[in-house]
Design an enzyme around this catalytic site. Structure first.
Site, PDB file in Angstrom:
ATOM      1  N   ASP A 103     -10.159  -3.459  -5.373  1.00  0.00           N
ATOM      2  CA  ASP A 103      -9.257  -2.515  -4.700  1.00  0.00           C
ATOM      3  C   ASP A 103      -9.133  -1.276  -5.589  1.00  0.00           C
ATOM      4  O   ASP A 103      -8.851  -1.405  -6.784  1.00  0.00           O
ATOM      5  CB  ASP A 103      -7.886  -3.193  -4.533  1.00  0.00           C
ATOM      6  CG  ASP A 103      -6.841  -2.294  -3.875  1.00  0.00           C
ATOM      7  OD1 ASP A 103      -7.167  -1.153  -3.515  1.00  0.00           O
ATOM      8  OD2 ASP A 103      -5.691  -2.748  -3.737  1.00  0.00           O
ATOM      9  N   HIS A 147      -8.298  -4.822  -0.911  1.00  0.00           N
ATOM     10  CA  HIS A 147      -7.151  -4.086  -0.397  1.00  0.00           C
ATOM     11  C   HIS A 147      -6.802  -4.533   1.023  1.00  0.00           C
ATOM     12  O   HIS A 147      -7.672  -4.629   1.876  1.00  0.00           O
ATOM     13  CB  HIS A 147      -7.416  -2.578  -0.411  1.00  0.00           C
ATOM     14  CG  HIS A 147      -6.152  -1.792  -0.142  1.00  0.00           C
ATOM     15  ND1 HIS A 147      -5.154  -1.666  -1.079  1.00  0.00           N
ATOM     16  CD2 HIS A 147      -5.699  -1.164   0.969  1.00  0.00           C
ATOM     17  CE1 HIS A 147      -4.155  -0.974  -0.574  1.00  0.00           C
ATOM     18  NE2 HIS A 147      -4.455  -0.658   0.665  1.00  0.00           N
ATOM     19  N   SER A 175       0.835  -1.200   0.000  1.00  0.00           N
ATOM     20  CA  SER A 175       0.000   0.000   0.000  1.00  0.00           C
ATOM     21  C   SER A 175       0.876   1.259   0.000  1.00  0.00           C
ATOM     22  O   SER A 175       1.714   1.402  -0.885  1.00  0.00           O
ATOM     23  CB  SER A 175      -0.953  -0.068   1.201  1.00  0.00           C
ATOM     24  OG  SER A 175      -1.977   0.860   1.071  1.00  0.00           O
TER      25      SER A 175
END
Ligand SMILES: *[C@@H]1O[C@H](CO)[C@@H](O)[C@H](O)[C@H]1NC(C)=O
Length: 407
Positions: free
Chosen positions: A347, A377, A190
């Site tokens: 995501d 995600h 991320s």
């Protein structure tokens, strides 16, 4: 009795209403994800209320929920020696495999996620991940405790990771940790994938650094802030764990700007056709050329004719490759090591990862795109009881296996 029954029914109804989120049937274990999402929404609400009442900083409660709770787990175990130390003044946790193997060990710089504002490797999930990677890869994992938003803003987190990385890559430091200089990689998830990608670019072009990375492994990375209407941003704007608006808020906080730009940026006003500063980089985020048609589906590009050039004037970092590694020039990309990029269908960041993979391939870099049709995600987080998901377990295993084969 009747009253009790009615109250129970009402409460159950409210709970179901709060928890129920329409999710696509293809996502891994939708009910678990709904529960998780409801928990997160509750935490966010508590966080907002606490902030409004002046009881806490705007991310304090979130930070607790995100694994900062509890005592640091810096004790070594039989397999892994853990040290909480500093590299070039930057806090790092070093997880060293204690296997008495012949020869030298692998090395990995790991950068944790959490929107540049959350997360730590001293406890919780990232602590477990550091231990597991050290053990399974017979490696030395340097997990960087870079300083977080809102205490610092861009480029400080990037600079922290870069400094710690350069320190680790010095031949004498690698030797001290018994790490093979030909087998060092960088990885992150991320926002940590954002920092890892940006630092990998800098290391690859910095002639003062003699040891180069062998691999980069990016888990659902954040890579650009010019288009918040890629097909995956459009398709997943209300998908649990990371709503589109929350991702844009993380960006605005990271870049330290005026939160009132949020609405304008959601409709791509910052990259409207009359914002001439964007001309030079438009092709690098052009998903109509970079994504396969099967993923573009029926989605249309959101391109405003008139927008606000003020946003880019205030935020030149939007065009800075240290913040948005997808915007790097092709000759920089060409110098990068082979890449593993994990993406999830459900995501908002899916297309950031896919576009980067395509641009790397076009520049001649070997890329393994590991895409999860049922992924969401942050799924790699959810690999231990009670919040484990089958896609999380699969993704974690494939990630570690890829590193075993390629690093
Ligand atoms: C986008 O920019 C246009 C032109 O400046 C402006 O009229 C519009 O209100 C902006 N939209 C948002 C959501 O800020």
């Amino acid at each position: 009795m009747k009253l009790l029954l009615s109250v129970t029914v009402l409460l159950a109804f409210l709970a179901a209403y709060f928890i129920y989120t329409p999710l696509p049937p293809t996502v891994s274990e939708p009910w678990k994800l709904m529960l998780l999402d409801a928990t997160l929404r509750t935490i966010v609400k508590v966080n907002d209320v606490a902030h409004t009442l002046g009881l806490s900083n705007h991310v304090d409660v979130l930070n607790y929920a995100f694994g900062n709770l509890g005592a640091p787990e810096t004790k070594s175990s039989e397999d892994v020696q853990v040290s909480d130390t500093a590299f070039a003044g930057v806090q790092v946790l070093v997880f060293q495999s204690t296997l008495k193997s012949e020869g030298k060990k692998r090395g990995v710089v790991y950068v944790h996620g959490g929107g540049w504002a959350l997360g730590t490797t001293r406890r919780g999930f990232y602590n477990l991940l550091g231990r597991q990677m050290a053990k399974d890869l017979d490696a030395v994992i340097v997990s960087v405790e870079y300083r977080l938003v809102p205490n610092v803003r861009f480029p400080v987190p990037y600079e922290d990771v870069l400094l710690a990385t350069k320190h680790f890559l010095q031949p004498e430091v690698l030797a001290r940790y018994k790490v093979d200089p030909d087998r060092v990689g960088i990885s992150g998830d991320s926002a940590g994938g954002n920092l890892a990608a940006a630092v990998a670019q800098q290391i690859s072009i910095d002639d003062s650094v003699s040891v180069k990375f062998k691999v980069q492994a990016l888990l659902y990375p954040v890579l650009q802030a010019l288009d918040f209407n890629t097909p995956s941003y459009q398709q997943n704007q209300y998908m649990p764990i990371l709503h589109r608006k929350v991702m844009v808020q993380f960006w605005l906080e990271y870049l330290g700007t005026n939160p009132s730009h949020l609405q304008a940026m959601l409709v791509n006003n910052h990259t409207a056709l009359d914002v001439t500063q964007v001309e030079a980089v438009r092709a690098k985020v052009d998903w109509t050329a970079l994504l396969p048609a099967t993923l573009q589906k029926q989605h249309k590009p959101v391109v405003q004719v008139h927008g606000s050039s003020k946003i880019l004037e205030e935020l030149p970092a939007l065009l800075d490759t240290r913040a948005a590694p997808l915007l790097a020039e092709r000759d920089v990309l060409a110098r990068l090591p082979q890449a593993y990029i994990l993406t999830c269908e459900h995501d908002v960041l899916r297309d950031d990862g896919l576009m980067y993979g395509k641009r790397l391939q076009d520049a001649g870099v070997a890329v393994e795109q590991d895409h999860y049709e049922d992924g969401f995600h942050g799924c790699i987080f959810f690999t231990s009881w009670p919040m484990y998901s089958s896609v999380g377990l699969r993704a974690l295993e494939n990630y570690i296996t890829w590193l075993q084969k390629n690093l």
